[in-house]
Design a protein around this motif. Structure first.
Motif, PDB file in Angstrom:
ATOM      1  N   LYS A  41      28.510  22.558  72.210  1.00 27.84           N
ATOM      2  CA  LYS A  41      29.730  22.051  71.571  1.00 27.84           C
ATOM      3  C   LYS A  41      29.867  22.537  70.128  1.00 27.84           C
ATOM      4  CE  LYS A  41      28.609  17.725  72.161  1.00 27.84           C
ATOM      5  NZ  LYS A  41      27.256  17.963  72.731  1.00 27.84           N
ATOM      6  N   THR A  42      28.831  22.322  69.322  1.00 28.65           N
ATOM      7  CA  THR A  42      28.869  22.742  67.919  1.00 28.65           C
ATOM      8  C   THR A  42      28.963  24.258  67.804  1.00 28.65           C
ATOM      9  OG1 THR A  42      27.653  20.805  67.114  1.00 28.65           O
ATOM     10  CG2 THR A  42      27.567  22.786  65.750  1.00 28.65           C
ATOM     11  N   LEU A  45      32.577  25.340  68.263  1.00 26.32           N
ATOM     12  CA  LEU A  45      33.383  25.134  67.059  1.00 26.32           C
ATOM     13  C   LEU A  45      33.093  26.211  66.012  1.00 26.32           C
ATOM     14  CD1 LEU A  45      33.420  21.280  66.340  1.00 26.32           C
ATOM     15  CD2 LEU A  45      35.135  22.666  67.491  1.00 26.32           C
ATOM     16  N   GLN A  82      28.703  18.367  60.846  1.00 23.15           N
ATOM     17  CA  GLN A  82      27.991  17.106  60.818  1.00 23.15           C
ATOM     18  C   GLN A  82      27.374  16.908  59.439  1.00 23.15           C
ATOM     19  OE1 GLN A  82      25.373  16.337  64.184  1.00 23.15           O
ATOM     20  NE2 GLN A  82      26.457  17.882  65.392  1.00 23.15           N
ATOM     21  N   ASP A 163      33.216  18.076  63.819  1.00 22.89           N
ATOM     22  CA  ASP A 163      31.987  17.956  64.589  1.00 22.89           C
ATOM     23  C   ASP A 163      31.384  16.576  64.344  1.00 22.89           C
ATOM     24  OD1 ASP A 163      29.783  18.414  66.102  1.00 22.89           O
ATOM     25  OD2 ASP A 163      28.984  20.070  64.912  1.00 22.89           O
ATOM     26  N   VAL A 199      34.572  17.283  68.396  1.00 25.24           N
ATOM     27  CA  VAL A 199      33.411  16.867  69.183  1.00 25.24           C
ATOM     28  C   VAL A 199      33.167  15.390  68.903  1.00 25.24           C
ATOM     29  CG1 VAL A 199      30.918  17.103  69.457  1.00 25.24           C
ATOM     30  CG2 VAL A 199      32.338  19.152  69.176  1.00 25.24           C
TER      31      VAL A 199
END
Length: 251
Positions: A41-42, A45, A82, A163, A199
């Motif tokens: 996922k990260t 992005l 994050q 994220d 996310v």
């Protein structure tokens, strides 16, 4: 405006995380990127934002993201990582003001009055204006998360990549976050419909903020469609190898 991905693969060093990704995201969409830890996922992005290299095509309105200058990409895509990635010794005010650089063209030490006013507005909207003189290392996890969100809004980019924006936020701020994101996504930036790509680990937040789900497993897209169809018991079991629906019902 449209982001188009064709036969894209990416990873870190010799380790490939994403495999043969085909994806299209248009202006005005609200897209949830879901999947278990390690599903990519990260990485997805970061590839879309032009942060890490890739194989295949990643195009923003027909332009290859790899050939675009960092500031050109930043005018179109604001990426909020994050909090664990952020260790700057700046104040809250300085951090949010950095977000205005792509849209205003000002240097860190020469910001225009409109840029400053917009940064202050973003701080107020995210409930951190009273923290403006505090340094980042003096903040709680939830406060830092709201600072990063304010900085991302301050960038004034039509695509917002987030994220895990709900990390470290309590129930009140998680609810407010969804309200802010939905309000932002209903607007425009430079005559372009705003687009949210986020996310979330919190599936309820995802449902409240997004209408489309792109679900990853083992570095590949296994579902792309209406978020209601992506949140069925059967699909979640397939994605997470775990009866997520039963777990949520017991909380």
């Amino acid at each position: 405006m449209k982001i188009t991905v064709k036969n894209m693969s990416a990873g870190y060093g010799s380790s490939e995380v994403l495999h043969n990704i085909d994806l299209e995201i248009s202006s005005g969409e609200k897209v949830f990127i879901g999947g278990a830890n390690g599903s990519g996922k990260t990485t997805l992005l970061r590839v879309l934002a032009g942060i890490i290299p890739h194989k295949g095509e990643v195009l923003i309105d027909g332009a290859d993201v790899s050939s675009m200058k960092r500031k050109e990409v930043a005018k179109l895509i604001a990426f909020m990582p994050q909090t664990s990635d952020m260790y700057f010794p700046y104040t809250v005010y300085e951090t949010v003001l950095l977000g205005t650089y792509a849209s205003s063209g000002n240097s860190f030490f020469g910001n225009s009055a409109p840029a400053i006013q917009y940064a202050l507005k973003c701080m107020e909207d995210c409930g951190i204006k009273e923290l403006m003189d505090r340094h980042l290392d003096e903040l709680s996890g939830g406060q830092l998360q709201r600072v990063l969100l304010a900085r991302t809004f301050a960038q004034r980019s039509p695509f917002l990549f987030l994220d895990e924006p709900g990390n470290n936020l309590d129930i009140k701020y998680k609810a407010e976050l969804c309200d802010k994101l939905n309000k932002w996504a209903a607007g425009k930036t430079s005559d372009t419909d705003n687009s949210l790509v986020a996310v979330f680990h919190d599936l309820e937040q995802a449902r409240r903020c997004c209408t489309r789900a792109v679900m990853l497993k083992d570095g590949q897209i296994v579902f792309d469609g209406d978020i209601r169809d992506g949140m069925t018991r059967e699909m979640l079991l397939k994605i997470y190898d775990f009866d997520v629906a039963s777990f949520i019902d017991t909380i």
